[in-house]
Design an enzyme around this catalytic site. Structure first.
Site, short mmCIF file in Angstrom:
data_model
loop_
_atom_site.label_atom_id
_atom_site.label_comp_id
_atom_site.label_asym_id
_atom_site.label_seq_id
_atom_site.Cartn_x
_atom_site.Cartn_y
_atom_site.Cartn_z
N GLU A 15 0.83 -1.21 0.00
CA GLU A 15 0.00 0.00 0.00
C GLU A 15 0.86 1.26 0.00
OE1 GLU A 15 -2.63 -0.71 3.35
OE2 GLU A 15 -4.17 -1.40 1.98
N GLU A 48 -7.26 -7.47 -0.51
CA GLU A 48 -7.69 -7.38 0.88
C GLU A 48 -9.18 -7.09 0.91
OE1 GLU A 48 -5.54 -4.62 3.24
OE2 GLU A 48 -3.60 -5.61 2.99
#
Length: 613
Positions: free
Chosen positions: A185, A263
């Site tokens: 991320e 995710e």
């Protein structure tokens, strides 16, 4: 007759073996760009995966958790590798016991699960400092997660140890790792340093080769800075988000290939002082089904959360400091204690509509045990054991130093972003002792260098206090090695004030089982069972009121178990504990803790932005 037919049989088998052998050696996992799908050994493939962190589960329980994931219909497991868990000091590596990553990869193979590996170097994961070693901060001006030469040198050194270890486990080498994430991320980090990402991509290729699929993961808002040409772009989002909008945005960065949600949130994390987080079963199952209808590959985060044992919990910075609880139950399909939850069966039903589910029932919940109440006995205050806690003696310095610099009473408490000043009265010559606790380095948010300790020296009037003696405390060593030898030799101490050790011993008379330690009336501290650090309790703050105690930590019938508490604030009038057969994770006794950065106690509350992982 047997002899006459054998040559004929061999002549038939030999061509078949010649055909089959090359196929057995040709293993591949790749992107089919024309058909927007993955190919596993040339066959269309879609993974339905779940996250599990080996570092949050005792090694003896790995096989149990992985088997339950496979029986739930998953065909892959996704896992992080926390750098700080394996390199506690520069150049000192630990891959033993519960840190044996390769043993975990083997357990996943036995469970018939492919592996999606996320080695960082930064992982977030609500883990101490996002998986980065705190010793990096010994260089105070280091710029983490950038092309800062000091940071890259440490990363290169680490990956030159880690990546060769996993190379034999790559799918095309005969292992079960089908893809590897680069960083984590990164688009949510302030730096947006593409040179750093290019450096990592080159390092991964140099050490792992060109065949392995490398990918990035970002939230929708992070795709701009987190994606990189040559790395497959994936996205993450939860059941409450707009799937169509987010996948459309993903297509701007990855126009072809399979859609991937790396995710998909089955639950959420907990902060001390906030309510226990949950995600509804209908919302989670509906979102999964909609993605699978699109042909997307999905990883569910988390499928089994586990526990932040010891001091490994991280913290968020959302305009205020938010440390993560010891429990990482996450409202996941498999509970913190490893039990299949109703959410699991609902998700299993969805998965069964799209791919075959292994035959056979899921194992039932593990046996649970209740015990107590037990009365704890006073061992003494923390300063009594200073010589054992810091056998090398104090570090002398004019001004107080940070934890990182030193490598590592009761008048009041200061808490980051809660209470900034404490006014004390004293006489000339009075000694001032300050105990400093690291409640977790930032794992997400601003993620700047998160130094711990006294960052500014105390002031007496207008005078800066100098000439400090600093004692880096090695409490785990005291509990494990020194206490068993010394307890019987000391006289019963008088009632102390301030941080205090309490303990007791107990046998298990019946059948041992998983259990949950309940600490009614205790305030805040740390607990050890048979020398194992269970983690932090903060009963006054909540929401977590019990600590998970896996059965393998307890000695069976006939042996004596020992529990030790370090209470940091106040001991209850009756220093008792209990072991319950059910957890209490959702009881915030002092609700609505709000951490204001200003001194205005009436500042407007702003909703927090959700973090990533």
């Amino acid at each position: 007759m047997v002899r006459s037919k054998s040559p004929c049989l061999l002549s038939w088998l030999l061509p078949l073996l010649i055909i089959l052998l090359p196929q057995a050696d040709t293993r591949s996992f790749e992107v089919d760009w024309e058909e927007d799908r993955f190919l596993l050994d040339g066959v269309p493939f879609r993974y339905v995966s779940g996250s599990l962190h080996y570092f949050r589960v005792p090694r003896v329980l790995w096989a149990d958790r992985l088997f339950k994931m496979r029986m739930s219909g998953l065909n892959a497991v996704q896992l992080y590798v926390p750098w700080n868990y394996h390199e506690p000091q520069p150049g000192v590596y630990n891959f033993n016991g519960s840190r044996d990553l390769l043993a975990f990869l083997n357990e996943a193979a036995i469970a018939n699960l492919l592996v999606i590996l996320r080695p960082g170097p930064y992982i977030c994961a609500e883990w101490e400092m996002g998986g980065l070693p705190s010793w990096l901060l010994r260089k105070p001006k280091i710029h983490l997660r950038t092309s800062d030469p000091d940071f890259l040198a440490a990363v290169d050194s680490w990956f030159n140890v880690l990546l060769p270890k996993i190379y034999p486990f790559l799918y095309h080498n005969g292992g079960n790792i089908i893809s590897i994430q680069v960083e984590n991320e990164y688009g949510s980090y302030k730096a947006c340093d593409f040179n750093y990402m290019r450096h990592l991509a080159g390092l991964f290729r140099a050490l792992l080769g060109d065949e392995i699929l490398l990918f990035t993961t970002d939230g929708p808002e992070g795709l701009k800075c987190g994606s990189l040409p040559g790395l497959y772009t994936t996205v993450d989002f939860g059941p409450a988000d707009n799937m169509t909008k987010i996948f459309s945005l993903l297509r701007k960065y990855e126009p072809r290939g399979p859609l991937v949600n790396s995710e998909y949130y089955t639950g959420w994390l907990d902060y001390w002082g906030h309510n226990h987080s949950t995600r509804s079963i209908p919302a989670v199952t509906k979102g999964l089904e909609n993605m699978l209808k699109l042909g997307a590959s999905v990883n569910m985060y988390m499928f089994h959360g586990g526990t932040n044992f010891g001091y490994w919990n991280g913290a968020d910075e959302k305009g205020r400091f938010l440390p993560i609880t010891t429990s990482y139950d996450y409202d996941a399909p498999i509970s913190e204690a490893g039990d299949p939850m109703p959410k699991l069966f609902a998700l299993r039903n969805v998965i069964s509509k799209f791919q075959e589910i292994p035959l056979g029932p899921l194992p039932p919940p593990s046996p649970k045990m209740a015990l107590g109440p037990l009365t704890l006995h006073l061992d003494g205050d923390l300063l009594t054991f200073l010589d054992a806690l810091c056998p090398q003696g104090p570090i002398h310095s004019v001004l107080p130093m940070t934890f990182e610099a030193v490598k590592q009473v009761f008048q009041g408490i200061l808490e980051r972003n809660m209470k900034h000043k404490l006014f004390l009265m004293g006489k000339i010559g009075t000694q001032l002792d300050i105990l400093l606790e690291n409640m977790g380095r930032l794992s997400f948010g601003s993620n700047h260098s998160d130094f711990k300790g006294l960052l500014e020296p105390p002031v007496l009037g207008q005078t800066v206090l100098t000439q400090w003696m600093m004692f880096p405390l090695k409490i785990d060593n005291l509990i494990k090695w020194w206490f068993p030898l010394q307890r019987q030799k000391r006289e019963q101490p008088t009632a102390p004030s301030g941080p205090t050790f309490y303990s007791t011993t107990f046998p298990i008379l019946g059948q041992a089982g998983d259990t949950f330690l309940y600490l009614p009336g205790w305030i805040k501290g740390q607990v050890w069972i048979n020398g194992f650090n269970l983690g932090r309790y903060w009963t006054k703050r909540g929401p977590q009121q019990t600590l998970y105690v896996p059965r393998p930590l307890l000695f069976p019938k006939g042996a004596i178990n020992k529990i030790t508490l370090l209470e940091l604030e106040n001991v209850p009038s009756q220093p008792r504990i209990q072991f319950l057969d059910k957890p209490i994770l959702n009881s915030t006794l002092h609700r609505a803790y709000t951490y204001f950065l200003s001194d205005n106690a009436h500042s407007a509350y702003e909703p927090m932005m959700l973090s990533g992982h």
